[in-house]
Design a protein around this motif. Structure first.
Motif, PDB file in Angstrom:
ATOM      1  N   LEU A 148      -9.131  -0.152  -6.916  1.00 41.56           N
ATOM      2  CA  LEU A 148      -8.173  -0.092  -5.796  1.00 41.56           C
ATOM      3  C   LEU A 148      -7.196   1.079  -5.929  1.00 41.56           C
ATOM      4  O   LEU A 148      -6.147   1.085  -5.296  1.00 41.56           O
ATOM      5  N   SER A 149      -7.561   2.057  -6.756  1.00 42.76           N
ATOM      6  CA  SER A 149      -6.607   3.125  -7.057  1.00 42.76           C
ATOM      7  C   SER A 149      -6.169   3.890  -5.805  1.00 42.76           C
ATOM      8  O   SER A 149      -5.027   4.334  -5.714  1.00 42.76           O
TER       9      SER A 149
ATOM     10  N   LEU B 208      -9.742  -3.698 -11.807  1.00 38.22           N
ATOM     11  CA  LEU B 208      -9.246  -3.836 -10.430  1.00 38.22           C
ATOM     12  C   LEU B 208      -8.394  -2.631 -10.036  1.00 38.22           C
ATOM     13  O   LEU B 208      -8.502  -2.118  -8.921  1.00 38.22           O
ATOM     14  N   GLN B 209      -7.560  -2.198 -10.969  1.00 39.30           N
ATOM     15  CA  GLN B 209      -6.712  -1.024 -10.710  1.00 39.30           C
ATOM     16  C   GLN B 209      -7.578   0.191 -10.384  1.00 39.30           C
ATOM     17  O   GLN B 209      -7.267   0.966  -9.480  1.00 39.30           O
TER      18      GLN B 209
ATOM     19  N   VAL C 198       0.850  -1.193   0.000  1.00 37.67           N
ATOM     20  CA  VAL C 198       0.000   0.000   0.000  1.00 37.67           C
ATOM     21  C   VAL C 198       0.885   1.242   0.000  1.00 37.67           C
ATOM     22  O   VAL C 198       1.855   1.331   0.739  1.00 37.67           O
ATOM     23  N   SER C 199       0.516   2.162  -0.854  1.00 38.51           N
ATOM     24  CA  SER C 199       1.326   3.366  -0.986  1.00 38.51           C
ATOM     25  C   SER C 199       1.343   4.171   0.313  1.00 38.51           C
ATOM     26  O   SER C 199       0.356   4.247   1.030  1.00 38.51           O
TER      27      SER C 199
ATOM     28  N   LEU D   9      -3.323   1.847  -4.357  1.00 34.11           N
ATOM     29  CA  LEU D   9      -2.177   1.468  -5.186  1.00 34.11           C
ATOM     30  C   LEU D   9      -1.394   2.643  -5.753  1.00 34.11           C
ATOM     31  O   LEU D   9      -0.350   2.436  -6.360  1.00 34.11           O
ATOM     32  N   LYS D  10      -1.890   3.869  -5.551  1.00 32.59           N
ATOM     33  CA  LYS D  10      -1.189   5.015  -6.150  1.00 32.59           C
ATOM     34  C   LYS D  10       0.279   5.027  -5.715  1.00 32.59           C
ATOM     35  O   LYS D  10       0.575   4.847  -4.543  1.00 32.59           O
ATOM     36  N   PRO D  11       1.180   5.245  -6.688  1.00 37.57           N
ATOM     37  CA  PRO D  11       2.607   5.202  -6.322  1.00 37.57           C
ATOM     38  C   PRO D  11       3.025   6.393  -5.460  1.00 37.57           C
ATOM     39  O   PRO D  11       2.382   7.411  -5.479  1.00 37.57           O
TER      40      PRO D  11
END
Lengths: 208, 161
Positions: free
Chosen positions: A202-203, A198-199, A130-131, A206-208
């Protein structure tokens, strides 16, 4: 990863059997040999259960459907022609039963989360994904598991199936095509769209 | 690395982590026994749909239905053809005129506005219209010769005696 005729022994508490010959066990099971049936169940139970569990995200449903899969398979074993491996045939039964189940229970989705393996139980490795720069940085392992399962449930059953088989269980595209009765390109396309969805779901995590 | 590919990488790791989700301990030790116990129970009677599904090859069933539909269509077409050859020829436009002659909203088989029943027998054109001259015997005309007399000059009125 998944072989039709392998020398891997049926998994039962780490025990090993001298030789695993699927065809021999299948022909014995056809004749009503319960020991052969038992060996086939023990060989494939974990993978069949896992597939159904990742599709339904519910332990009770997964346990019922996995049992049903084996019962259906043994009752119809005379219809198994051997065109594919027994395991692919078994997978197909599991997948069809699960998709029918999902369609009939569309309005009632109850998620339950299984325990992680002991080495994963602390969840540090999982939480590391997780970011740190997102509003969700204080998420706990259960919440993350729950979010992932909820996101999976938002996918169509075909998309969920390709993600489960490929990204979770590591089944190659060709075998997924056999299981889903479609060509490899269709599998790849479905996988691409499923991951995109999915991305998007869950954005926040998951964001970098 | 692109942000998108980083996200994708994390997603794949997250999905792979799902493989570590396991049911409670001992679940798989009993699983096989539960399956075999259920297997020894009598199988539930299959429904009609299940029996059809098992016994009928869907491809063959579809082919049979298609053949039946074509067969029925051919029979129907042949039957229509034989009806057409059995009827007398109708003058062109006759049928259309009959159809359009009926006033709108008129109840079928009744006279317009009166409600009286019409003759149900199908109207046929007079035979003479179809083949002029048929059915007539060549008879000599009987005419009173006085008819041709020129009476205009006399300007008289003939009264019956």
């Amino acid at each position: 990863m998944l072989e039709s005729t392998s020398t891997v022994s049926p998994a039962k508490g780490g025990e090993t059997m001298p030789e695993w010959n699927e065809q021999e066990f299948v022909s014995r099971a056809r004749k009503g040999d319960m020991e052969a049936c038992d060996a086939l169940v023990r060989q494939y139970q974990e993978r069949i259960y896992a597939t159904v569990y990742h599709m339904t995200s519910n332990h009770e449903d997964a346990a019922d459907l996995a049992q049903e899969t084996f019962i259906k398979a043994f009752r119809k074993i005379d219809k198994f022609k051997g065109d594919s491996s027994f395991f692919t045939w078994l997978y197909r039964i599991a997948v069809n039963s699960t998709i029918n189940f999902i369609r009939s229970k569309r309005r009632r989705v109850i998620l339950s989360i299984n325990q992680m393996d002991e080495e994963w139980d602390r969840g540090e490795e999982l939480l590391g994904l997780v970011s740190k720069d997102t509003p969700r940085q204080n998420v706990d392992r259960h919440e993350l598991q729950g979010m992932l399962n909820a996101a999976m449930q938002k996918l169509s059953s075909n998309h969920r199936l390709v993600v489960t088989l490929h990204d979770v269980q590591g089944v190659p595209h060709e075998q997924i095509g056999e299981i889903m009765d479609c060509n490899t390109n269709t599998v790849r396309t479905r996988l691409h769209y499923a991951r995109k969805q999915l991305q998007a779901h869950l954005s926040d995590y998951l964001k970098p | 690395m692109e942000p998108d590919s980083k996200e994708f990488d994390k997603l794949q790791k997250l999905l792979a982590s799902k493989e570590k989700e396991k049911p409670e301990e001992g679940f798989f030790d009993q699983f096989s026994d539960q399956v075999l116990t259920r297997l020894e129970e009598p199988a539930p009677k299959p429904t009609l749909w299940e029996r059809l599904n098992d016994q009928v090859d869907p491809l063959r069933a579809a082919a049979a239905i298609f053949a039946a539909v074509i067969g029925v269509g051919v029979l129907f077409a042949l039957d229509e053809g034989s009806n057409m050859t059995g009827t007398e020829p109708e003058p062109l436009g006759q049928a259309d005129e009959e159809a359009s002659a009926e006033p709108l909203g008129q109840e079928q088989n009744t006279l317009a506005g009166s409600g009286l029943p019409l003759n149900k027998s199908k109207a046929k054109p007079p035979r003479i219209l179809m083949n002029p001259g048929t059915g007539l015997a060549p008879l000599p005309a009987k005419v009173d010769p006085s008819f041709y007399q020129d009476k205009s000059a006399s300007n008289t009125v003939h009264r019956p005696k």
